[in-house]
Design an enzyme around this catalytic site. Structure first.
Site, PDB file in Angstrom:
ATOM      1  N   HIS A 531       0.998  -1.193  -0.013  1.00 61.15           N
ATOM      2  CA  HIS A 531       0.015  -0.111  -0.176  1.00 61.15           C
ATOM      3  C   HIS A 531       1.047   1.411  -0.184  1.00 61.15           C
ATOM      4  O   HIS A 531       1.077   1.916   1.003  1.00 61.15           O
ATOM      5  CB  HIS A 531      -1.047   0.158   1.191  1.00 61.15           C
ATOM      6  CG  HIS A 531      -2.075  -1.069   1.196  1.00 61.15           C
ATOM      7  ND1 HIS A 531      -1.762  -2.515   1.743  1.00 61.15           N
ATOM      8  CD2 HIS A 531      -3.152  -1.268   0.419  1.00 61.15           C
ATOM      9  CE1 HIS A 531      -2.907  -2.857   1.527  1.00 61.15           C
ATOM     10  NE2 HIS A 531      -3.789  -2.207   0.600  1.00 61.15           N
ATOM     11  N   HIS A 535       1.413   1.233  -5.740  1.00 59.21           N
ATOM     12  CA  HIS A 535       0.025   0.650  -5.845  1.00 59.21           C
ATOM     13  C   HIS A 535      -1.074   1.753  -6.396  1.00 59.21           C
ATOM     14  O   HIS A 535      -1.807   1.399  -7.191  1.00 59.21           O
ATOM     15  CB  HIS A 535      -0.290   0.228  -4.686  1.00 59.21           C
ATOM     16  CG  HIS A 535      -1.788  -0.425  -4.524  1.00 59.21           C
ATOM     17  ND1 HIS A 535      -2.560  -1.259  -5.294  1.00 59.21           N
ATOM     18  CD2 HIS A 535      -2.754   0.246  -3.542  1.00 59.21           C
ATOM     19  CE1 HIS A 535      -3.700  -1.402  -4.916  1.00 59.21           C
ATOM     20  NE2 HIS A 535      -3.852  -0.345  -4.104  1.00 59.21           N
ATOM     21  N   HIS A 571      -6.702   6.785  -3.117  1.00 57.02           N
ATOM     22  CA  HIS A 571      -7.645   5.764  -2.341  1.00 57.02           C
ATOM     23  C   HIS A 571      -6.945   5.299  -1.303  1.00 57.02           C
ATOM     24  O   HIS A 571      -7.583   4.661  -0.098  1.00 57.02           O
ATOM     25  CB  HIS A 571      -8.308   4.800  -3.296  1.00 57.02           C
ATOM     26  CG  HIS A 571      -7.193   3.808  -3.754  1.00 57.02           C
ATOM     27  ND1 HIS A 571      -6.132   3.823  -4.742  1.00 57.02           N
ATOM     28  CD2 HIS A 571      -7.275   2.358  -3.494  1.00 57.02           C
ATOM     29  CE1 HIS A 571      -5.565   2.837  -4.788  1.00 57.02           C
ATOM     30  NE2 HIS A 571      -5.814   2.100  -3.994  1.00 57.02           N
ATOM     31  N   ASP A 697      -8.734  -1.484  -8.142  1.00 57.53           N
ATOM     32  CA  ASP A 697      -7.908  -1.758  -6.783  1.00 57.53           C
ATOM     33  C   ASP A 697      -7.758  -3.281  -6.725  1.00 57.53           C
ATOM     34  O   ASP A 697      -6.408  -3.517  -5.985  1.00 57.53           O
ATOM     35  CB  ASP A 697      -8.690  -1.418  -5.644  1.00 57.53           C
ATOM     36  CG  ASP A 697      -8.144  -1.349  -4.476  1.00 57.53           C
ATOM     37  OD1 ASP A 697      -7.018  -0.993  -4.403  1.00 57.53           O
ATOM     38  OD2 ASP A 697      -8.699  -1.666  -3.389  1.00 57.53           O
TER      39      ASP A 697
END
Length: 802
Positions: A531, A535, A571, A697
């Site tokens: 993360h 990413h 996000h 995602d």
């Protein structure tokens, strides 16, 4: 069961020829040797061995053998040695009474009976006694018969079969031959008998089932119906067995096209299910939900040998006259697993028509809302004018559920490891805003527009070459990570946002955009293996690929695209590298702030706008500052809605909603049945955007294998780091151990990614991505104990080196 003769030719079996003078000496020598070797310790066998009978797992205990020899000799000693050598439990009897008493006291699987001339009558009595008792029906019997001289013609085995024997063994004192015979019976007749007993149990279950079942051969000739079938159809078993079940279908009200579709699916060996009108003996026809399931032989034959059909009455009321052939114009819907379901063509949800290639509700998991829709559809299809009381009660009970779109993990899998995997990823609950903003301005900028920006003109050649491939699905984000010194989000974000017109639509200066991207990327934690900003850049690139599709342009406007791209960039901002479950477990300040509900997703949304709009120390970073207040309000709501949609606890809700509204691209050729333009509502826009960011995602499994493998390694490293901290703090583990990387990927794709991605790729008409998803899944699924995963778990900056 095999009943063929067992003929064993050996030197010892030919010794009865009178021409051999040493016959008696040979027999005595063999007997003595057999006695000595039979005293050796028995060969150890596992207490039970595993058998497979279709999907049923069976445990077969060690076979017990009873030797019935009135007179001990070389043959009895050879069998005794064979039993002990093979690890079989063995008993010996020398008379009818002793044999039957032994069988009554303890179960035996195999009985070897001496049927040589001197004791023929006693052996016949024993086998007939065994066959006369139902409790001994599964016992396998072997007749030991006199050896046949070479100059004599072999006699028929029929007399032994008529007595009740399963096999015949010609006298042979060779111990290996005796051992082979018992092993063959244990693996053959005994194992088959166990499977038949299970089959009998299954038939008992069918007999007691409240659902109607019948079994037919490939020609449709019925071989079995259960009592519930008799009650439903009004026909007794004697009326149906040996006859075709096709006459049960009411051709006039069901429709010839529907029947032809069912027959075609049966011929192709596919599962078929649909609603038909069923004739009944002496009564009016009824509407029945019918499911036909092919049964294949174990030899791998592609054609089924039988069909099992389940029939469920949909409505106790009589079939209405309004259900005529014209109103029951059926369309066929094909599922991804090859199954076929036929339903009425006038079915609709939210006034959206369906066409032959659309997704179907049964593809969804069994969420309560889907069951409700299915029930109401069944009433609509049958033309009933009133709802049965039980159906109303069921619908009301389901509507009381607070999880209308969540099926619950137990409805998806019973595998404990898979359940643990799901629980680890779906811990906690979240909330959702609803709609997106309105249309504002123009389409994407030309290539020249963003090539002329000062940043693009000053880029190093290698980064320019890398960014030139950004529209390819297999774009290598790890190469950009390496070339940009771990700043991929800054370069790729600028490139894509300019491409989609942010400078004009948001009236943003290039400097402001660069400042904002730099600030956002610096807010990602580089210590995270997964993360991190790489990413985020990967999700951004996938979202941009979706936005370039014709289907997305049919539904969305430039502002929607920019909201999606900004949400993709932000996000996972300031992600701590720990899951929601972990934060709640340790009472982290974020979990307390957001009440253990969508903790990370709420934090990402808040940080996005705090960094963008309230950074006093960072001037000239607000990319929204020139928007009208009303437009900013709608864009902010859209971005928050999309970031919150990445919460895995709401995975099935979004998936089921997307399938339920049955969105279509609309690019199908004119004239195809069922194609009706879909209104571009704000609700539909919001749903498409939420699905886009969710798919982006978790799109790693649909990338090429080298990229998918690199991402799998990174997420496993991050999860293992969390597990290590939980162990050091003596916390309950919130994630599975991830010792088996391929299996973790197989579970993730099977439980979460495959259905979601396949449905959205079908909507986008990106069939090649579904093919890549399947190819990558097969790659992960190919590894097992015999074919171990060969790659070391490393954090690589290149997909090709992983």
């Amino acid at each position: 069961m095999g009943c063929a003769a067992s003929v064993h030719a050996s030197d010892s079996s030919q010794c009865k020829d009178p021409k051999h003078k040493d016959y008696d000496n040979t027999i005595r020598a063999v007997t003595e040797q057999s006695r000595k070797e039979s005293e050796e310790p028995p060969q150890k066998q596992p207490e039970k061995k595993e058998l497979r009978f279709g999907p049923v797992k069976l445990l077969q205990e060690i076979s017990r053998v009873l030797l019935v020899f009135p007179v001990e000799d070389g043959q009895s000693e050879a069998f005794l040695w064979a039993c002990r050598k093979g690890g079989f439990a063995c008993s010996i009897a020398n008379s009818l009474e002793t044999a039957m008493d032994t069988l009554d006291k303890r179960k035996h699987h195999i009985v070897v009976i001496d049927m040589r001339l001197a004791v023929y009558s006693i052996g016949e009595q024993i086998v007939r006694k065994i066959r006369s008792r139902p409790s001994l029906a599964s016992v396998v019997t072997l007749a030991v018969c006199p050896a046949i001289p070479r100059w004599c013609e072999e006699p028929s085995v029929r007399p032994y079969l008529d007595m009740g024997f399963n096999r015949r063994f010609l006298e042979n004192h060779d111990r290996g031959a005796c051992l082979n015979e018992i092993v063959m019976m244990d693996s053959g007749e005994v194992s088959t008998g166990l499977k038949l007993s299970v089959a009998n149990t299954l038939f008992q279950l069918l007999e007691e089932s409240r659902d109607s079942f019948d079994i037919t051969d490939i020609d449709g000739i019925c071989s079995y119906v259960n009592p519930s079938f008799e009650k439903l159809a009004g026909f007794k078993s004697i009326d149906m067995v040996g006859k075709s079940t096709d006459s049960l279908l009411n051709e006039e009200k069901t429709g010839q096209g529907l029947i032809e579709t069912m027959q075609r699916c049966k011929a192709e060996g596919k599962v078929w299910e649909g609603i038909v009108v069923h004739n009944r003996k002496g009564q009016d026809p009824i509407s029945v939900e019918m499911k036909v399931m092919p049964v294949f032989d174990a030899d791998g034959n592609n054609l089924p040998s039988h069909f099992v059909t389940c029939r469920l009455e949909l409505n106790p009321t009589v079939c209405r006259s309004c259900l005529n052939k014209n109103q029951y114009n059926s369309t066929t819907r094909r599922m991804s697993n090859g199954r076929v379901r036929t339903e009425s063509s006038n079915t609709s949800i939210n006034s959206i028509s369906v066409n032959n290639n659309s997704r179907r509700l049964s593809k969804q998991v069994d969420a309560p809302i889907i069951k409700i829709i299915t029930m109401l559809r069944s009433i609509q299809d049958t033309g009933s004018q009133q709802l049965p009381a039980q159906l109303i009660e069921n619908v009301m009970a389901m509507l009381r559920s607070s999880e209308l779109y969540n099926p619950g993990s137990n409805s998806l899998t019973e595998d404990p490891e898979a359940l643990g995997f799901m629980d680890g990823l779906m811990e906690g609950r979240g909330t959702r805003p609803s709609v997106t903003g309105d249309t504002i301005l123009s389409h994407r900028e030309s290539t020249a527009a963003f090539n002329n920006t000062s940043l693009m003109q000053s880029l190093p050649t290698l980064i320019k070459e890398n960014l030139s491939k950004r529209e390819e699905w297999d774009y290598d984000i790890f190469e950009l990570e390496r070339l940009s010194s771990h700043r991929p989000l800054f370069y790729l974000g600028f490139d894509i946002l300019v491409e989609f017109g942010i400078l004009n639509n948001f009236k943003v200066e290039e400097t402001t955009l660069r400042n904002w991207l730099g600030l956002i990327e610096s807010s990602y934690r580089s210590s995270n293996t997964y993360h991190n900003s790489t990413h985020a850049a990967d999700v951004l690139q996938a979202s941009a690929c979706f936005c370039r599709s014709q289907c997305m342009e049919n539904f969305l406007d430039p502002t929607d695209f920019l909201a999606l791209l900004i949400a993709s960039i932000c996000h996972d901002i300031d992600h701590p590298g720990r899951t929601n479950a972990f934060l709640c477990s340790v009472s982290h300040e974020l979990a307390i702030m957001y009440n253990d509900s969508a903790v990370l997703e709420s934090h990402h949304s808040a940080v996005t706008f705090k960094v963008t709009c309230q950074s006093a120390e960072q001037k000239n970073v607000n990319i929204f500052k020139n928007l009208e207040p009303e437009n900013f309000k709608m864009i902010r709501k859209s971005i928050i809605s999309m970031i919150l949609a990445t919460d895995m606890t709401q995975h099935f809700e979004h998936y089921n909603k997307f399938l339920a509204v049955n969105l279509k691209c609309g690019s199908t050729e004119e004239g195809e049945e069922g194609m009706v333009p879909l209104p571009v509502s704000q609700e539909n826009k919001s749903l498409i955007l939420r699905m886009a960011i969710k798919c982006a995602d978790i799109s790693n499994p649909s990338r090429k294998i080298s990229l998918a493998r690199a991402w799998a390694h990174r997420i496993v490293l991050e999860y293992r780091d969390q597990i290590a901290e939980e162990k050091s703090r003596k916390l309950p583990l919130s994630l599975p151990p991830f010792d088996d990387i391929p299996k973790s990927q197989v579970l993730f794709v099977h439980l979460f990614a495959r259905d979601l991605l396949s449905a959205y790729y079908e909507f986008l008409e990106f069939g090649h991505l579904t093919d890549q998803l399947n190819e990558t899944f097969e790659y992960w699924d190919s590894f097992n104990e015999e074919n171990p995963y060969p790659h070391a778990l490393t954090l690589s900056t290149s997909s090709t080196s992983t």
